[in-house]
Design a protein around this motif. Structure first.
Motif, PDB file in Angstrom:
ATOM      1  N   TYR A  55      18.099  31.669  45.053  1.00  0.00           N
ATOM      2  CA  TYR A  55      18.436  30.997  43.799  1.00  0.00           C
ATOM      3  C   TYR A  55      17.590  29.757  43.545  1.00  0.00           C
ATOM      4  O   TYR A  55      17.737  29.101  42.507  1.00  0.00           O
ATOM      5  N   GLY A  56      16.702  29.388  44.493  1.00  0.00           N
ATOM      6  CA  GLY A  56      15.882  28.196  44.327  1.00  0.00           C
ATOM      7  C   GLY A  56      15.853  27.397  45.613  1.00  0.00           C
ATOM      8  O   GLY A  56      15.989  27.970  46.707  1.00  0.00           O
ATOM      9  N   PRO A  57      15.678  26.078  45.550  1.00  0.00           N
ATOM     10  CA  PRO A  57      15.688  25.254  46.757  1.00  0.00           C
ATOM     11  C   PRO A  57      17.007  25.410  47.518  1.00  0.00           C
ATOM     12  O   PRO A  57      18.085  25.437  46.911  1.00  0.00           O
ATOM     13  N   ASN A  58      16.912  25.510  48.832  1.00  0.00           N
ATOM     14  CA  ASN A  58      18.093  25.696  49.673  1.00  0.00           C
ATOM     15  C   ASN A  58      18.779  24.351  49.904  1.00  0.00           C
ATOM     16  O   ASN A  58      18.238  23.462  50.553  1.00  0.00           O
ATOM     17  N   LEU A 108      18.918  21.557  63.430  1.00  0.00           N
ATOM     18  CA  LEU A 108      18.893  23.016  63.410  1.00  0.00           C
ATOM     19  C   LEU A 108      18.280  23.530  62.115  1.00  0.00           C
ATOM     20  O   LEU A 108      18.576  23.039  61.025  1.00  0.00           O
ATOM     21  N   GLY A 109      17.438  24.534  62.248  1.00  0.00           N
ATOM     22  CA  GLY A 109      16.631  24.988  61.129  1.00  0.00           C
ATOM     23  C   GLY A 109      17.331  25.934  60.173  1.00  0.00           C
ATOM     24  O   GLY A 109      18.290  26.611  60.517  1.00  0.00           O
ATOM     25  N   THR A 110      16.816  25.957  58.979  1.00  0.00           N
ATOM     26  CA  THR A 110      17.201  26.912  57.952  1.00  0.00           C
ATOM     27  C   THR A 110      16.050  27.006  56.963  1.00  0.00           C
ATOM     28  O   THR A 110      15.134  26.178  56.982  1.00  0.00           O
ATOM     29  N   SER A 111      16.090  27.998  56.115  1.00  0.00           N
ATOM     30  CA  SER A 111      14.996  28.200  55.173  1.00  0.00           C
ATOM     31  C   SER A 111      14.955  27.086  54.125  1.00  0.00           C
ATOM     32  O   SER A 111      15.996  26.641  53.639  1.00  0.00           O
ATOM     33  N   LYS A 112      13.759  26.679  53.762  1.00  0.00           N
ATOM     34  CA  LYS A 112      13.604  25.666  52.716  1.00  0.00           C
ATOM     35  C   LYS A 112      13.958  26.232  51.347  1.00  0.00           C
ATOM     36  O   LYS A 112      14.470  25.513  50.476  1.00  0.00           O
ATOM     37  N   GLN A 113      13.672  27.502  51.148  1.00  0.00           N
ATOM     38  CA  GLN A 113      13.932  28.156  49.867  1.00  0.00           C
ATOM     39  C   GLN A 113      15.000  29.236  50.004  1.00  0.00           C
ATOM     40  O   GLN A 113      15.058  29.922  51.016  1.00  0.00           O
ATOM     41  N   ALA A 114      15.822  29.376  48.987  1.00  0.00           N
ATOM     42  CA  ALA A 114      16.811  30.452  48.914  1.00  0.00           C
ATOM     43  C   ALA A 114      16.491  31.307  47.687  1.00  0.00           C
ATOM     44  O   ALA A 114      15.613  30.978  46.889  1.00  0.00           O
TER      45      ALA A 114
END
Length: 225
Positions: free
Chosen positions: A69-72, A61-67
């Motif tokens: 605050y930085g890398p997710n 299941l997908g999610t964003s690579k970046q958040a």
């Protein structure tokens, strides 16, 4: 001109407060009930590859690579878990399902690249570009990719919700729990989001019978015997 008396206003406010109280109680009970319904899948979620039953296909299941605050970290841990499952021989193919609505945002391609970096063979990765929501990803695994027995890869709470959706759509699913994010502020925010996401999942499945936003032609997953 007739004026409303204080007693009438008081009675109205009292009735309004009682109604609000009943609505609050009903809302809390619905939140609790939705959480219990989704959490029933807990016994089908594993955290060690050696314990999970083998399946041909995993749905990542997908999610964003970046958040902000930085890398997710949710992304990183999810990819680590999927690669670990694959290298343990517990799944043969991976469906990476996520959002691709904007030209500058592509969860499936980010997941594909991350898994290849972790040693997964490119030909064993299938991209689902219309996994806009968890419900879409789960149902499309069956409707588009033809899979009725899958392993879902995500964090534990997310796995529970995906397995609830799968069970209600005739999919035999187990979950493989990725490492969770331990930072307290992120966990607290995620718990609140997950609580309301579970309510929405129950409403979608039991009341609205919601379908994926996009379907399309079948994509057969090929296995080399």
């Amino acid at each position: 001109m007739k004026f409303v008396g204080f007693k009438t206003i008081f009675k109205f406010r009292k009735r309004l407060m009682i109604a609000a109280g009943f609505c609050l109680i009903a809302g809390v009970l619905f939140l609790w009930g939705a959480d219990r319904a989704v959490a029933a899948a807990r016994g089908r979620i594993f955290s060690a590859p050696e314990l999970i039953p083998p399946r041909d296909v995993a749905l990542v299941l997908g999610t964003s690579k970046q958040a902000k605050y930085g890398p997710n970290l949710y992304f990183r841990y999810r990819m680590d878990a999927a690669a670990r499952l694959y290298h343990a021989g517990k799944v043969r193919k991976l469906i990476v399902s996520g959002d691709n609505r904007r030209r500058d945002y592509n969860e499936p391609e980010d997941m594909r690249a991350a898994l290849i970096e972790r040693g997964v063979a490119p030909e064993d990765i299938y991209a689902d570009y219309a996994g806009l929501r968890t419900l879409d990803s789960v149902i499309r695994a069956k409707k588009i990719f033809g899979q009725t027995r899958i392993t879902v890869v995500s964090q534990k709470d997310h796995c529970e919700r995906a397995l609830y959706i799968a069970r209600n759509h005739g999919i035999d699913a187990v979950g493989f729990a990725a490492r969770d994010v331990s930072l307290r502020r992120f966990r607290l925010k995620q718990r609140w989001r997950e609580a309301f996401a579970r309510v929405l999942a129950v409403v979608d499945v039991k009341l609205l019978h919601r379908a994926p936003r996009h379907l399309g032609p079948p994509v057969p997953i090929e296995f080399q015997e």
